[in-house]
Design an enzyme around this catalytic site. Structure first.
Site, PDB file in Angstrom:
ATOM      1  N   GLN A  78      -1.313  -0.207  -3.973  1.00 32.91           N
ATOM      2  CA  GLN A  78      -1.649  -0.831  -2.705  1.00 32.91           C
ATOM      3  C   GLN A  78      -0.964  -2.189  -2.590  1.00 32.91           C
ATOM      4  O   GLN A  78       0.186  -2.323  -2.991  1.00 32.91           O
ATOM      5  CB  GLN A  78      -3.175  -0.905  -2.593  1.00 32.91           C
ATOM      6  N   THR A  80      -0.070  -5.998  -3.528  1.00 35.46           N
ATOM      7  CA  THR A  80      -0.128  -6.938  -4.638  1.00 35.46           C
ATOM      8  C   THR A  80       0.714  -8.159  -4.291  1.00 35.46           C
ATOM      9  O   THR A  80       1.444  -8.170  -3.299  1.00 35.46           O
ATOM     10  CB  THR A  80       0.343  -6.302  -5.962  1.00 35.46           C
ATOM     11  N   GLY A 168       7.002  -1.226 -12.340  1.00 33.18           N
ATOM     12  CA  GLY A 168       6.416  -1.430 -13.655  1.00 33.18           C
ATOM     13  C   GLY A 168       5.141  -2.235 -13.635  1.00 33.18           C
ATOM     14  O   GLY A 168       4.145  -1.818 -13.049  1.00 33.18           O
ATOM     15  N   CYS A 186      -4.751  -4.773  -4.729  1.00 31.39           N
ATOM     16  CA  CYS A 186      -4.931  -3.381  -5.145  1.00 31.39           C
ATOM     17  C   CYS A 186      -6.161  -2.741  -4.515  1.00 31.39           C
ATOM     18  O   CYS A 186      -6.727  -1.786  -5.057  1.00 31.39           O
ATOM     19  CB  CYS A 186      -4.986  -3.263  -6.670  1.00 31.39           C
TER      20      CYS A 186
END
Length: 221
Positions: A78, A80, A168, A186
């Protein structure tokens, strides 16, 4: 049963701030080259200028205040935040080559390995990072017993193309935590964010980079 192929990725650590669109373009090009067999795997450590990024599951309602640029990206997850003081680790690995023969690539195992990488890195600084069911990322408990908090200290977002990973992890070393207030990180609104600095850990980016590499080698070989 044959064991997966273990290889040593190239490591790069970039000083200064790298723009997010530039980083995505470089990741995509490197991942394609790895898939073509013309480049080695890569772990790339860097910092970004302040930016909010939206993954494929991002909800518009979770963007509370677009005080920084917003970039829609193809990674999972979502909203960030990325910014100075946060170490981002972009991981480009060939999951097909690393998979156990007869079983094929295991995306869930890869995500769990990323989590363990972060947990191991935090442990080297005396910080206990933990997984939480239903919540993406790595979490820590801190504060007094009478006022214990549980906050996120690291985030994960993954994209895989032709069985090569990119995007990542992001570990909060000493970012401005107020910058997270423009989003619901998130999608989790009932917990906050923290950092090594807020937990009282004084660590340079070089310290963090060394810990990331040590933990990575223990998890991924």
């Amino acid at each position: 049963m044959d064991a997966p192929v273990k290889s040593i990725p190239e490591w790069q650590a970039t000083d200064g701030l790298v723009s997010y669109p530039e980083a995505v373009a470089r990741m995509e090009a490197r991942a394609a080259a790895i898939a073509d067999g013309t480049a080695t795997e890569l772990v790339w450590l860097l910092e970004h200028p302040p930016i909010y990024t939206a993954g494929t599951s991002a909800r518009d309602a979770d963007l509370l205040d677009a005080r920084f640029p917003v970039h829609r990206t193809g990674r999972g997850g979502q909203f960030t935040y990325h910014g100075p003081g946060q170490r981002v680790g972009y991981v480009m690995l060939d999951l097909k080559r690393r998979s156990v023969k007869g079983r094929g690539p295991d995306v869930r195992a890869y995500v769990r390995d990323l989590e363990q990488w972060l947990i191991g890195t935090l442990a080297l600084f005396g910080v206990k990072g933990e997984r939480r069911a239903g919540r993406v990322g790595i979490w820590v408990q801190h504060g007094r017993k009478s006022d214990m908090r549980e906050d996120k200290i690291a985030a994960l977002g993954v994209r895989i193309k032709r069985w090569v990973t990119f995007h990542g992890v992001a570990l909060n070393v000493a970012p401005d935590l107020s910058h997270f207030s423009g989003i619901v990180p998130c999608g989790v609104s009932d917990h906050g964010v923290t950092s090594l600095a807020e937990l009282g850990v004084t660590a340079t980016m070089a310290d963090v980079d060394m810990a990331l590499r040590r933990s990575f080698e223990e998890v991924f070989g």
